[in-house]
Design a protein around this motif. Sequence first.
Motif, PDB file in Angstrom:
ATOM      1  N   PHE A  80     -76.831  54.408  20.391  1.00 15.18           N
ATOM      2  CA  PHE A  80     -76.022  55.042  19.361  1.00 15.18           C
ATOM      3  C   PHE A  80     -76.464  54.585  17.976  1.00 15.18           C
ATOM      4  O   PHE A  80     -76.623  55.384  17.065  1.00 15.18           O
ATOM      5  CB  PHE A  80     -74.547  54.686  19.598  1.00 15.18           C
ATOM      6  N   LEU A  81     -76.698  53.273  17.826  1.00  7.64           N
ATOM      7  CA  LEU A  81     -77.072  52.731  16.523  1.00  7.64           C
ATOM      8  C   LEU A  81     -78.412  53.286  16.052  1.00  7.64           C
ATOM      9  O   LEU A  81     -78.670  53.389  14.866  1.00  7.64           O
ATOM     10  CB  LEU A  81     -77.134  51.202  16.577  1.00  7.64           C
ATOM     11  N   ILE A  82     -79.272  53.623  16.987  1.00  2.00           N
ATOM     12  CA  ILE A  82     -80.565  54.194  16.585  1.00  2.00           C
ATOM     13  C   ILE A  82     -80.437  55.686  16.327  1.00  2.00           C
ATOM     14  O   ILE A  82     -80.938  56.211  15.344  1.00  2.00           O
ATOM     15  CB  ILE A  82     -81.622  53.941  17.669  1.00  2.00           C
ATOM     16  N   ASP A  83     -79.760  56.378  17.225  1.00  2.77           N
ATOM     17  CA  ASP A  83     -79.747  57.832  17.163  1.00  2.77           C
ATOM     18  C   ASP A  83     -78.761  58.396  16.140  1.00  2.77           C
ATOM     19  O   ASP A  83     -79.044  59.403  15.504  1.00  2.77           O
ATOM     20  CB  ASP A  83     -79.416  58.416  18.547  1.00  2.77           C
ATOM     21  N   TYR A  84     -77.616  57.745  15.974  1.00  2.00           N
ATOM     22  CA  TYR A  84     -76.612  58.353  15.097  1.00  2.00           C
ATOM     23  C   TYR A  84     -77.079  58.452  13.639  1.00  2.00           C
ATOM     24  O   TYR A  84     -76.964  59.519  13.038  1.00  2.00           O
ATOM     25  CB  TYR A  84     -75.271  57.627  15.191  1.00  2.00           C
ATOM     26  N   PRO A  85     -77.649  57.365  13.074  1.00  2.19           N
ATOM     27  CA  PRO A  85     -78.129  57.499  11.691  1.00  2.19           C
ATOM     28  C   PRO A  85     -79.152  58.616  11.553  1.00  2.19           C
ATOM     29  O   PRO A  85     -79.150  59.343  10.548  1.00  2.19           O
ATOM     30  CB  PRO A  85     -78.785  56.140  11.413  1.00  2.19           C
ATOM     31  N   LEU A  86     -79.984  58.789  12.572  1.00  5.77           N
ATOM     32  CA  LEU A  86     -80.983  59.852  12.503  1.00  5.77           C
ATOM     33  C   LEU A  86     -80.312  61.220  12.444  1.00  5.77           C
ATOM     34  O   LEU A  86     -80.679  62.069  11.629  1.00  5.77           O
ATOM     35  CB  LEU A  86     -81.905  59.779  13.725  1.00  5.77           C
ATOM     36  N   SER A  87     -79.302  61.428  13.306  1.00  2.00           N
ATOM     37  CA  SER A  87     -78.711  62.761  13.319  1.00  2.00           C
ATOM     38  C   SER A  87     -77.860  62.988  12.064  1.00  2.00           C
ATOM     39  O   SER A  87     -77.760  64.107  11.564  1.00  2.00           O
ATOM     40  CB  SER A  87     -77.930  63.008  14.609  1.00  2.00           C
ATOM     41  N   TRP A  88     -77.289  61.894  11.544  1.00  2.06           N
ATOM     42  CA  TRP A  88     -76.538  62.006  10.290  1.00  2.06           C
ATOM     43  C   TRP A  88     -77.467  62.398   9.138  1.00  2.06           C
ATOM     44  O   TRP A  88     -77.178  63.268   8.329  1.00  2.06           O
ATOM     45  CB  TRP A  88     -75.875  60.652   9.995  1.00  2.06           C
ATOM     46  N   TRP A  89     -78.642  61.773   9.140  1.00  2.00           N
ATOM     47  CA  TRP A  89     -79.651  62.051   8.119  1.00  2.00           C
ATOM     48  C   TRP A  89     -80.084  63.515   8.204  1.00  2.00           C
ATOM     49  O   TRP A  89     -80.211  64.217   7.204  1.00  2.00           O
ATOM     50  CB  TRP A  89     -80.828  61.102   8.345  1.00  2.00           C
ATOM     51  N   ALA A  90     -80.298  63.980   9.436  1.00  2.00           N
ATOM     52  CA  ALA A  90     -80.721  65.369   9.637  1.00  2.00           C
ATOM     53  C   ALA A  90     -79.676  66.324   9.084  1.00  2.00           C
ATOM     54  O   ALA A  90     -79.997  67.298   8.398  1.00  2.00           O
ATOM     55  CB  ALA A  90     -80.943  65.639  11.126  1.00  2.00           C
ATOM     56  N   LYS A  91     -78.419  66.024   9.357  1.00  2.00           N
ATOM     57  CA  LYS A  91     -77.341  66.892   8.901  1.00  2.00           C
ATOM     58  C   LYS A  91     -77.312  66.935   7.373  1.00  2.00           C
ATOM     59  O   LYS A  91     -77.159  67.972   6.763  1.00  2.00           O
ATOM     60  CB  LYS A  91     -76.017  66.353   9.448  1.00  2.00           C
ATOM     61  N   ARG A  92     -77.489  65.753   6.763  1.00  2.00           N
ATOM     62  CA  ARG A  92     -77.427  65.662   5.309  1.00  2.00           C
ATOM     63  C   ARG A  92     -78.567  66.444   4.659  1.00  2.00           C
ATOM     64  O   ARG A  92     -78.370  67.174   3.697  1.00  2.00           O
ATOM     65  CB  ARG A  92     -77.487  64.193   4.898  1.00  2.00           C
ATOM     66  N   LEU A  93     -79.770  66.284   5.241  1.00  2.00           N
ATOM     67  CA  LEU A  93     -80.918  66.989   4.677  1.00  2.00           C
ATOM     68  C   LEU A  93     -80.732  68.500   4.767  1.00  2.00           C
ATOM     69  O   LEU A  93     -81.042  69.244   3.831  1.00  2.00           O
ATOM     70  CB  LEU A  93     -82.188  66.591   5.427  1.00  2.00           C
ATOM     71  N   GLU A  94     -80.182  68.943   5.905  1.00  2.00           N
ATOM     72  CA  GLU A  94     -79.961  70.362   6.118  1.00  2.00           C
ATOM     73  C   GLU A  94     -78.973  70.903   5.078  1.00  2.00           C
ATOM     74  O   GLU A  94     -79.176  71.959   4.495  1.00  2.00           O
ATOM     75  CB  GLU A  94     -79.431  70.560   7.551  1.00  2.00           C
ATOM     76  N   LYS A  95     -77.920  70.114   4.824  1.00  2.00           N
ATOM     77  CA  LYS A  95     -76.901  70.530   3.875  1.00  2.00           C
ATOM     78  C   LYS A  95     -77.509  70.650   2.470  1.00  2.00           C
ATOM     79  O   LYS A  95     -77.295  71.621   1.755  1.00  2.00           O
ATOM     80  CB  LYS A  95     -75.781  69.486   3.876  1.00  2.00           C
ATOM     81  N   LYS A  96     -78.312  69.628   2.128  1.00  2.00           N
ATOM     82  CA  LYS A  96     -78.960  69.613   0.816  1.00  2.00           C
ATOM     83  C   LYS A  96     -79.842  70.838   0.632  1.00  2.00           C
ATOM     84  O   LYS A  96     -79.863  71.472  -0.408  1.00  2.00           O
ATOM     85  CB  LYS A  96     -79.822  68.359   0.705  1.00  2.00           C
ATOM     86  N   ARG A  97     -80.598  71.151   1.725  1.00  2.00           N
ATOM     87  CA  ARG A  97     -81.532  72.261   1.650  1.00  2.00           C
ATOM     88  C   ARG A  97     -80.767  73.567   1.408  1.00  2.00           C
ATOM     89  O   ARG A  97     -81.158  74.392   0.593  1.00  2.00           O
ATOM     90  CB  ARG A  97     -82.332  72.355   2.951  1.00  2.00           C
ATOM     91  N   LEU A  98     -79.646  73.711   2.146  1.00  2.00           N
ATOM     92  CA  LEU A  98     -78.851  74.927   1.983  1.00  2.00           C
ATOM     93  C   LEU A  98     -78.285  75.018   0.567  1.00  2.00           C
ATOM     94  O   LEU A  98     -78.277  76.082  -0.031  1.00  2.00           O
ATOM     95  CB  LEU A  98     -77.720  74.952   3.007  1.00  2.00           C
ATOM     96  N   GLU A  99     -77.843  73.883   0.041  1.00  2.00           N
ATOM     97  CA  GLU A  99     -77.313  73.860  -1.323  1.00  2.00           C
ATOM     98  C   GLU A  99     -78.371  74.309  -2.323  1.00  2.00           C
ATOM     99  O   GLU A  99     -78.117  75.101  -3.224  1.00  2.00           O
ATOM    100  CB  GLU A  99     -76.849  72.445  -1.694  1.00  2.00           C
ATOM    101  N   ARG A 100     -79.605  73.791  -2.091  1.00  2.00           N
ATOM    102  CA  ARG A 100     -80.691  74.122  -3.001  1.00  2.00           C
ATOM    103  C   ARG A 100     -81.042  75.603  -2.891  1.00  2.00           C
ATOM    104  O   ARG A 100     -81.258  76.280  -3.872  1.00  2.00           O
ATOM    105  CB  ARG A 100     -81.909  73.267  -2.662  1.00  2.00           C
ATOM    106  N   ALA A 101     -81.069  76.091  -1.626  1.00  2.00           N
ATOM    107  CA  ALA A 101     -81.505  77.465  -1.417  1.00  2.00           C
ATOM    108  C   ALA A 101     -80.481  78.468  -1.945  1.00  2.00           C
ATOM    109  O   ALA A 101     -80.838  79.498  -2.503  1.00  2.00           O
ATOM    110  CB  ALA A 101     -81.752  77.702   0.073  1.00  2.00           C
TER     111      ALA A 101
END
Lengths: 229, 284
Positions: A206-227
């Motif tokens: 969990f400690l390895i995977d959760y930050p990764l998936s959180w990061w992915a979600k954040r990047l996706e959100k940022k990209r949508l905001e930019r687009a």
Amino acid sequence: MDHSGISVLFEGTNFQRLLGGLWVTVRIAAVALIIGLILGVILGVLRTFKNRPLRIILRLYLEFFRVVPTVVLLFLFYYILPREMNFNLPGDQLATLVFALWVAAEMSDIVRGALISVPQHQKESGKAIGLNRYQLYRYVLIPQAISLEIPATINLATRVIKTTSLLLLISVMDVINIGQQIIEANNHTHPTGVFWVYGLIFLFYFLIDYPLSWWAKRLEKKRLERANG
Amino acid sequence: MKKRSFTKLIAVVGVFATLLLVLAGCGNSKKSSSQSNNPSSVQQIKKNGTIRIAVFGDLPPYGWVNKDGKRVGYDVTLAHKVAKDLGVKVKFVQVNANNRVDALNSNKVDLVLANFTVTPERKQVIDFAKPYMKVSVGVVSPKSKPITSASQLKGKNVIVTKGTTAENYFTSKQPDVKLLKFDSKTQQFNALKNGRGVALADDNSYLYAWSKDNPKYTVGIKSIGPKSYIAPAVKKGNKSLLNWTNKEIDKLTKQSFFVKDYNTQLKPYFGKEVKPSDIVLPVK
């Protein structure tokens, strides 16, 4: 009696061994991801070319690694290939190889998808100002594709890390395998040790995977905001 | 549209063609590779300075890892002795019950000392040396609902580990019994504790040890099916190491090495129910 199960984790060198197992897991996943991502980007770019035979070969490669389950791939590479063609690698190197090839296959599809979803006018504008094919990819397509492919790539990474739990099949001393050793060694004296050992392994993953998936979600959100402004 | 489905068709056909090629390759090269060179001959092992031995990592008291991270157990003690008598270092490869044969055949290990029971089916694919232990299949069940005869198992779920003698015996000789198959010892005992089956079948010596520490369970059927033997195994056709191992087992039996090994490794686990002569083979 209830709290005695947790002491299994700290008896002798058990905790260090579990961390050692986790290191093996992380190392295999990380090296496989690095090799796989580089190879995958190259293959993904090649798959957007118009060359038919090349595309068919790469498509076959992708389908092979996507269709065949990872367990079967590991078994094939570890037990069957050595027997038939004298191709022998230690378990952890072989696991890295199999995972790298698998990541490359999946990645090639992600990259291809991202590249063809860059708006057509971008490509045409690039051509109009006289960029050659290398320049077109280098300065126009790949930079725009990267932001599209990052979330999918991170998801792939979390999948790879989770799938390393299959490595106990091919005698790699990963965190699950060491966990089972500890559980069995203490089963007589601490029957509740199972819960604590698997609980700790769960926490590790969990400690390895959760930050990764959180990061992915954040990047996706940022990209949508930019687009979408 | 038409074009795309055509590409897809080609891709699918291509995948199958590749798989076929791989399989065909397996068939062809079988003969040439087995005879050319033997990486597990006694000479080669001595030259390498290490012998690779497959052991269990989760089967106390035969092969397991203690809290200091050291491999110990009845099989492991034998493995150290074998390596010492060969004059080489030992490298352990941890295996599961159902990849012991593959580990040998794909040259991952030279010798298997992993509580490996001799069966006719296994003899066809690997070579066994002389046995160093005897066991038979036992059945353990909760004391509250004990199973004491095979007829009680008809139509019920019995828990086994894949690739073990117990699985083999019930599949071939007791087809009325439903089997729940697991990958590891850890999983099979958890399944019994969670009540997923009425009983669990495995080698009896191992069950004695387990039921000693789990007093709610009893070995209701002590011995079912034929007696079987546990022996070291080598890759099929590896005469060199096979002959050496046979001599070694004879020598160790005469020196009553196995009785000593029993007393140090197994006795603390089995308790009074079992005697060394139940497990160790007599000197001929």
